[in-house]
Design an enzyme around this catalytic site. Structure first.
Site, mmCIF file in Angstrom:
data_model
loop_
_atom_site.group_PDB
_atom_site.id
_atom_site.type_symbol
_atom_site.label_atom_id
_atom_site.label_comp_id
_atom_site.label_asym_id
_atom_site.label_seq_id
_atom_site.Cartn_x
_atom_site.Cartn_y
_atom_site.Cartn_z
ATOM 1 N N HIS A 215 -16.572 -71.297 -23.348
ATOM 2 C CA HIS A 215 -17.090 -72.110 -23.080
ATOM 3 C C HIS A 215 -16.467 -73.712 -22.709
ATOM 4 O O HIS A 215 -16.972 -74.187 -21.905
ATOM 5 C CB HIS A 215 -16.173 -73.048 -24.817
ATOM 6 N N ARG B 96 -38.371 -83.929 -8.697
ATOM 7 C CA ARG B 96 -37.226 -83.969 -8.158
ATOM 8 C C ARG B 96 -35.697 -83.523 -8.935
ATOM 9 O O ARG B 96 -35.337 -82.548 -8.321
ATOM 10 C CB ARG B 96 -37.177 -85.206 -7.670
ATOM 11 N N ASP C 100 -26.031 -79.368 -25.858
ATOM 12 C CA ASP C 100 -27.533 -78.987 -24.551
ATOM 13 C C ASP C 100 -28.905 -80.274 -23.932
ATOM 14 O O ASP C 100 -29.262 -80.096 -23.773
ATOM 15 C CB ASP C 100 -27.607 -77.738 -23.625
ATOM 16 N N ASN D 242 -22.563 -69.741 -22.336
ATOM 17 C CA ASN D 242 -21.095 -69.928 -23.369
ATOM 18 C C ASN D 242 -20.923 -68.313 -23.017
ATOM 19 O O ASN D 242 -19.548 -68.055 -23.779
ATOM 20 C CB ASN D 242 -22.162 -70.222 -24.293
ATOM 21 N N ASP E 210 -34.110 -80.523 -21.788
ATOM 22 C CA ASP E 210 -32.744 -79.312 -22.672
ATOM 23 C C ASP E 210 -32.702 -78.772 -22.005
ATOM 24 O O ASP E 210 -33.940 -78.280 -20.445
ATOM 25 C CB ASP E 210 -33.991 -78.960 -23.381
ATOM 26 N N ASP F 120 -18.571 -75.796 -20.299
ATOM 27 C CA ASP F 120 -18.457 -76.925 -19.750
ATOM 28 C C ASP F 120 -18.703 -77.610 -18.697
ATOM 29 O O ASP F 120 -19.416 -79.117 -18.519
ATOM 30 C CB ASP F 120 -16.694 -78.024 -20.764
#
Length: 285
Positions: free
Chosen positions: A167, A217, A197, A162, A154, A171
């Site tokens: 937006h 990593r 997301d 945003n 997440d 993106d």
């Protein structure tokens, strides 16, 4: 008997047909023209079927309808009257071309539609449907000594991107995350975008310790990746690891990883945690 050249200097019909594909026709189109020229002149050419199939694939990739492909082949049939050596071979050859081209077209179009159904259009990663398919396969095919692991991911601070930069910037960051995931993931791993997301990586035949190595990593790479920042904001990753020695369903492994992810987010994010086998019960509710 007068013979007509079929290769080398292109015949009139060849030039006219190739013009249907633009000023610089793709190599597969020229290959088909050469194979047709040989075949209608009675000279065996084993490339005919494969070249015709390749042109069908090309038209599917270009977004043409099957009717447009049929028109291509019909134009070829008509133009071949300009080749004196075509005679009775012309109709047989064109029938072979049409059959192979439409087969190639249909197979490619089917593959494209299947890909679109399981791919996220923004990032190009498998979507939730693709994720479920991959993880289900890995669970059902794994033996107990080599089960898969799962990373649920997440983004921390994505709303700020945003809200602050818009937006389009969001993106761009999502595509950046996809790039980081594919960069860090091993060849056998499958990175996915589940929506919004939320991302995931399915790690086939992976021990919990190995999954932790990949996750760490990933965190380190994300922290320094310029693509995870917009003009005025930056995102980091929260990662939950799901691993069970005896998982039998996708929901079980997702529940374990999701519980770990929840703990990471509650603690402030930008970290990784491992789920507990007891968390699998959440997936059964």
């Amino acid at each position: 008997m007068r013979r007509t050249a079929v290769s080398g200097a292109p015949a009139q019909w060849r030039r006219m047909w190739l013009s249907r594909f633009g000023a610089q026709p793709p190599a597969v189109v020229s290959a088909l023209a050469d194979a047709v020229a040989h075949a209608v002149a009675g000279r065996r050419d084993d490339r005919l079927v494969s070249a015709a199939g390749a042109v069908g694939v090309l038209r599917a990739q270009q977004g043409h309808t099957v009717q447009a492909l049929i028109e291509d082949v019909s134009a070829l049939r008509s133009l071949l009257t300009l080749q004196a050596s075509a005679n009775e071979n012309r109709h047989r050859v064109i029938d072979d071309v049409l059959a192979a081209a439409t087969t190639g077209y249909v197979e490619e179009l089917t593959a494209i539609l299947e890909s679109q159904a399981t791919r996220d259009p923004l990032t190009g990663l498998p979507n939730r449907a693709g994720f479920t398919e991959v993880l289900s396969h890995e669970i059902s095919s794994a033996d107990r000594t080599a089960p898969p692991a799962l990373l649920l991911i997440d983004l921390d601070g994505f709303k700020g991107v945003n809200d602050t930069d818009g937006h389009l910037a969001g993106d761009a960051v999502l595509r950046g995350v996809a790039g980081v995931l594919t960069e860090v993931a091993r060849t056998s791993d499958v990175a996915c975008r589940l929506g919004g997301d939320e991302f995931a990586i399915v790690l086939p035949r992976t021990a919990q310790r190995q999954a932790m190595t990949v996750a760490r990593r990933l965190l380190a790479t994300a922290r320094r990746a310029p693509t995870l920042a917009s003009a005025h904001a930056r995102v980091t990753l929260s990662i939950g690891i799901g691993w069970l020695s005896d998982a039998t369903a996708v929901e079980e492994l997702v529940a374990v990883a999701d519980a770990a992810l929840y703990r990471v987010k509650a603690a402030g994010g930008n970290a990784v945690a491992v789920g507990s086998p007891s968390d699998r019960e959440a997936g059964q509710e």
